[in-house]
Design an enzyme around this catalytic site. Structure first.
Site, short mmCIF file in Angstrom:
data_model
loop_
_atom_site.label_atom_id
_atom_site.label_comp_id
_atom_site.label_asym_id
_atom_site.label_seq_id
_atom_site.Cartn_x
_atom_site.Cartn_y
_atom_site.Cartn_z
N GLY A 18 0.82 -1.21 0.00
CA GLY A 18 0.00 0.00 0.00
C GLY A 18 0.86 1.26 0.00
O GLY A 18 0.59 2.20 -0.75
N LYS A 189 1.26 -14.92 -11.21
CA LYS A 189 1.87 -14.28 -10.04
C LYS A 189 1.75 -15.22 -8.83
O LYS A 189 2.69 -15.34 -8.02
CB LYS A 189 1.18 -12.94 -9.76
CG LYS A 189 1.53 -12.30 -8.40
CD LYS A 189 2.95 -11.78 -8.34
CE LYS A 189 3.50 -11.51 -6.96
NZ LYS A 189 2.78 -10.61 -6.11
N ASN A 197 7.08 -17.65 -1.05
CA ASN A 197 6.62 -17.18 0.26
C ASN A 197 6.71 -18.20 1.39
O ASN A 197 7.30 -17.91 2.43
CB ASN A 197 5.21 -16.58 0.13
CG ASN A 197 5.22 -15.30 -0.70
OD1 ASN A 197 6.10 -15.11 -1.53
ND2 ASN A 197 4.27 -14.42 -0.50
N ASN A 207 14.52 -13.72 -0.19
CA ASN A 207 14.15 -14.43 -1.43
C ASN A 207 15.35 -15.03 -2.15
O ASN A 207 15.26 -16.10 -2.74
CB ASN A 207 13.41 -13.47 -2.38
CG ASN A 207 12.12 -12.94 -1.78
OD1 ASN A 207 11.69 -13.40 -0.72
ND2 ASN A 207 11.50 -11.98 -2.44
O1 PAF Z 1 4.79 -11.48 -1.35
C1 PAF Z 1 5.88 -10.97 -1.65
O2 PAF Z 1 6.79 -10.82 -0.85
C2 PAF Z 1 6.09 -10.47 -3.07
O3 PAF Z 1 4.93 -10.75 -3.80
C3 PAF Z 1 7.31 -11.03 -3.82
C4 PAF Z 1 7.22 -10.65 -5.28
C5 PAF Z 1 7.42 -12.53 -3.66
C6 PAF Z 1 8.57 -10.35 -3.37
O4 PAF Z 1 8.97 -10.68 -2.09
#
Ligand code: PAF
Length: 317
Positions: A18, A189, A197, A207
């Protein structure tokens, strides 16, 4: 709302996404109102402004209008950035707002569009997916953690606001495109989040660790592969698109290597996660299609245990 009128935009939810989104909108000259739940956060944003910390460490301050009473605000479009567990509540808030604002879901997970459309009517709903990384540093600060792509479009296909929004974000320097098949984009996505995640949240790593550690990479790849089979079974993705999901997830790991995923941020703060609308949704749909998804099932179980505070020491460092 004709093409010449400026759009009054409300951003519902002032978490990482946001705040990042609101900063982009303000920087492209839009009138933006952040709609937040907590009075304390509203006060902090009013006092400090919205602060974006760029990847080079540069801090940019954006003046934003803030409201802790969303239903009192008249806007043309509400960008919903709350967690998918709160989508229904968001839909009810938008339904109570004056006028009939359109909504754009800029959320992780599967099923948000359906929840919004059920309450507000499908013609009022747009969907967006973003692979821009962001981390909330405080109630008013957000750190940009790698750029990606924003895709927007109507829930039912084309929507007059989609092109306008694309132009606005493009003016803010975002890489953006319009799609008339957002169901497919949402799944693409979701495949990224389904791999990154839960794995980053369970192992408490950024990540980029998925690229560096073969054990983590194997789990993330298997989760995405299983989810791709489900998307194919539903007829949303072709075999090629499902297979490309794995590569895409790894690309996002590279582009957002330093980012701590939203699910990792949730477990670190002891909050409920979006596992139910990601890997959990995959398992539910797989059961209906009789597709085996053992890796996703295991990831859901582990995250549920972490949420319940029952995780073992190896995952609760
Ligand atoms: O949820 C998230 O954190 C994001 O969508 C992403 C793209 C995986 C980056 O951390």
């Amino acid at each position: 709302m004709d093409g010449a009128e400026p759009i009054r935009i409300g951003v519902l939810g002032a978490g990482a996404v946001g705040k990042l989104t609101a900063a982009a909108l303000v920087s492209s000259g839009m009138s933006v109102r952040l709609l937040v739940r907590r009075q304390e956060q509203a006060a902090s944003l009013r006092q400090n402004g919205l602060v974006l910390v760029n990847s080079d460490g540069k801090r940019l301050r954006f003046p934003v209008a803030v409201s802790a009473d969303p239903v009192a605000e008249a806007v043309d479009l509400v960008m919903v950035t709350v967690k998918s567990i709160d989508t229904e509540q968001a839909a009810r808030q938008v339904a109570a707002m004056p006028g009939t604002p359109c909504v754009l879901s800029l959320q992780n997970g599967l099923g948000n569009g359906e929840t919004l459309a059920a309450l507000l009517g499908p013609e009022r709903v747009l969907l967006g997916v973003s692979t821009y990384g962001a981390t909330a540093q405080s109630d008013y600060e957000v750190a940009a953690r790698g750029s990606g792509e924003l895709v927007v479009g109507g829930y039912l296909g084309c929507h007059p606001l989609a092109d306008k929004l694309a132009a606005i974000f493009s003016k803010a320097g975002w890489n953006v495109r319009v799609s008339s098949d957002m169901q497919r984009e949402v799944w693409k996505k979701a495949l990224v989040n389904i791999g990154i995640n839960p794995v980053t949240a369970i192992h408490r790593v950024p990540n980029g660790a998925i690229l560096e550690r073969p054990d983590l990479r194997q789990i993330a790849v298997a989760a995405v592969w299983e989810a791709g089979q489900v998307a194919q079974g539903l007829g949303v993705l072709s075999a090629d698109e499902a297979a490309a999901g794995v590569e895409r997830m790894l690309l996002v790991c590279r582009a957002t290597a330093a980012n701590r995923s939203s699910m990792l941020q949730d477990v670190e703060k002891g909050r409920r996660t979006e596992i139910g609308s990601l890997n959990g949704a995959v398992v539910r749909m797989a059961d209906e299609l009789s597709v085996a998804t053992p890796v996703n099932r295991e990831l859901v179980n582990r995250i549920r245990q972490i949420e319940a505070g029952n995780c073992d020491g190896a995952y609760c460092t």
